[in-house]
Design an enzyme around this catalytic site. Sequence first.
Site, PDB file in Angstrom:
ATOM      1  N   SER A  48       0.758  -1.216  -0.128  1.00  0.00           N
ATOM      2  CA  SER A  48       0.099  -0.045  -0.048  1.00  0.00           C
ATOM      3  C   SER A  48       0.758   1.178  -0.126  1.00  0.00           C
ATOM      4  O   SER A  48       0.492   2.382  -0.606  1.00  0.00           O
ATOM      5  CB  SER A  48      -0.787   0.044   1.125  1.00  0.00           C
ATOM      6  OG  SER A  48      -0.518  -0.118   2.198  1.00  0.00           O
ATOM      7  N   HIS A 105      -5.518  -4.030  -1.794  1.00  0.00           N
ATOM      8  CA  HIS A 105      -5.355  -2.949  -2.800  1.00  0.00           C
ATOM      9  C   HIS A 105      -5.359  -3.590  -4.345  1.00  0.00           C
ATOM     10  O   HIS A 105      -5.047  -2.479  -5.366  1.00  0.00           O
ATOM     11  CB  HIS A 105      -3.840  -2.185  -2.616  1.00  0.00           C
ATOM     12  CG  HIS A 105      -4.024  -1.155  -1.248  1.00  0.00           C
ATOM     13  ND1 HIS A 105      -4.700   0.147  -1.419  1.00  0.00           N
ATOM     14  CD2 HIS A 105      -3.746  -1.423   0.027  1.00  0.00           C
ATOM     15  CE1 HIS A 105      -4.890   0.599  -0.011  1.00  0.00           C
ATOM     16  NE2 HIS A 105      -4.486  -0.255   0.893  1.00  0.00           N
ATOM     17  N   LYS A 164     -12.543  -0.428  -0.092  1.00  0.00           N
ATOM     18  CA  LYS A 164     -11.744   0.359  -0.877  1.00  0.00           C
ATOM     19  C   LYS A 164     -12.352   0.381  -2.271  1.00  0.00           C
ATOM     20  O   LYS A 164     -12.970   1.370  -2.399  1.00  0.00           O
ATOM     21  CB  LYS A 164     -10.232  -0.231  -0.707  1.00  0.00           C
ATOM     22  CG  LYS A 164      -9.490  -0.333   0.551  1.00  0.00           C
ATOM     23  CD  LYS A 164      -8.189  -0.537   0.503  1.00  0.00           C
ATOM     24  CE  LYS A 164      -7.494  -1.200   1.877  1.00  0.00           C
ATOM     25  NZ  LYS A 164      -7.620  -0.094   2.890  1.00  0.00           N
TER      26      LYS A 164
END
Length: 396
Positions: free
Chosen positions: A184, A212, A243
């Site tokens: 990240s 991610h 996310k």
Amino acid sequence: MENVHELKFLKEKIQQLKDQGVYRKLPVLQGPSDAEVMLNGKKVINLSSNNYLGFANHPRLKKAAIEAVEKYGAGTGAVRTIIGNMDIHEELEKILAEFKREEAAFVYQSGFNCNAGTIQAITEEGDLIVSDELNHASIIDGSRLSKAKKTIFKHSDMDSLEEVLKTNRDKYRNILIITDGVFSMDGDIAKLPEIVELAEKYEAMTYVDDAHGSGVLGESGRGTVDHFGLHGRIDFSIGTLSKAIGVLGGYVAGSNTMYEWLNHRARPVLFSTSLPPAAVGAIIEAIKMLMESTEYTDRLWDNAKYFKAKLGKLGFNTGHSQTPITPVIIGEESKTMEFSRELFNNGVFVSGIVFPTVPRGTGRVRCMVTAAHTKEQLDRAVDAFEKVGNKMHIIG
Ligand code: PMP
């Protein structure tokens, strides 16, 4: 004797944070998370959220959330294993398994919970957890909850991983290799094909936290495992729903056996109330949108490449990211924080990230471009970077 209830020991620690210049107040959003936001009373371009696809404030997700609330209510009333398991939770797991091209998916209330619950459920005394040194805090904490032994290998260093596997193979029953799919702070992708080869050679299990990579890499955002075509060769494939998916929650995709076991031993699911209907309804809609079209993932990558190229041309050091995560490396801690403040004054919010989150001297602002940004917003952000970068002698 001093009164312990005055929490003097905590007051001293708080003062230390202030002395170190790392004490902070939370920034306050006055409205939805989007490409442009009202933050602490100022309208700014948002380059710091993980809302990769712009789903957090998408009309289709909001509509699905409202419909779910109308049908199922605001809360679930219990943990899943008692009477908090609704048919939409099951529908969500089914569609996630289909999306991830795995037999099953097991849903938690957050990505953090997923790591905290899964790692301890699948390992025990006599096992070894082998973790990349840059893995996320929730993996570290999840591993601490396990009775297995833990060790690390150097970041994405396959010689280091092989050394650990070779030395330890005969000393432990099961070995679990854990890595982030996308790291990240730098945006680099794990060397999954090599990790899988080593895992197969040394008969170790593999666990990828794709917080991610989900919604970002692979066909329609199916993730890092799909990006490398490794379906069936990764044992535990973790994703977040907070996310790119824009809502809240986490899941682990894998085999039916994994699902059956977690249903009995995943402590955050056993002992904490299930995801509310609004979240579940919105997530199902998000996954359907990803399976319908690549419109959002295409726009995310297009925007990220556009922004990264412009910053690079200006002379900023954007590191070695292979994904939309765009670090702009400044170096010194206080200069990094000043750069972030100056950008805010110029209409751009991008948070400064310094030690201990990243090594000393590698302070950075981490830009998260999303599918929701317009080119005009990205151009305005680049202008602010140029102005502040020149003023602070970071470029030019
Ligand atoms: N794993 C990784 C790699 C992450 O970056 C994060 C979020 N920072 C999490 C897990 C936790 O996810 P969530 O926010 O859904 O709890």
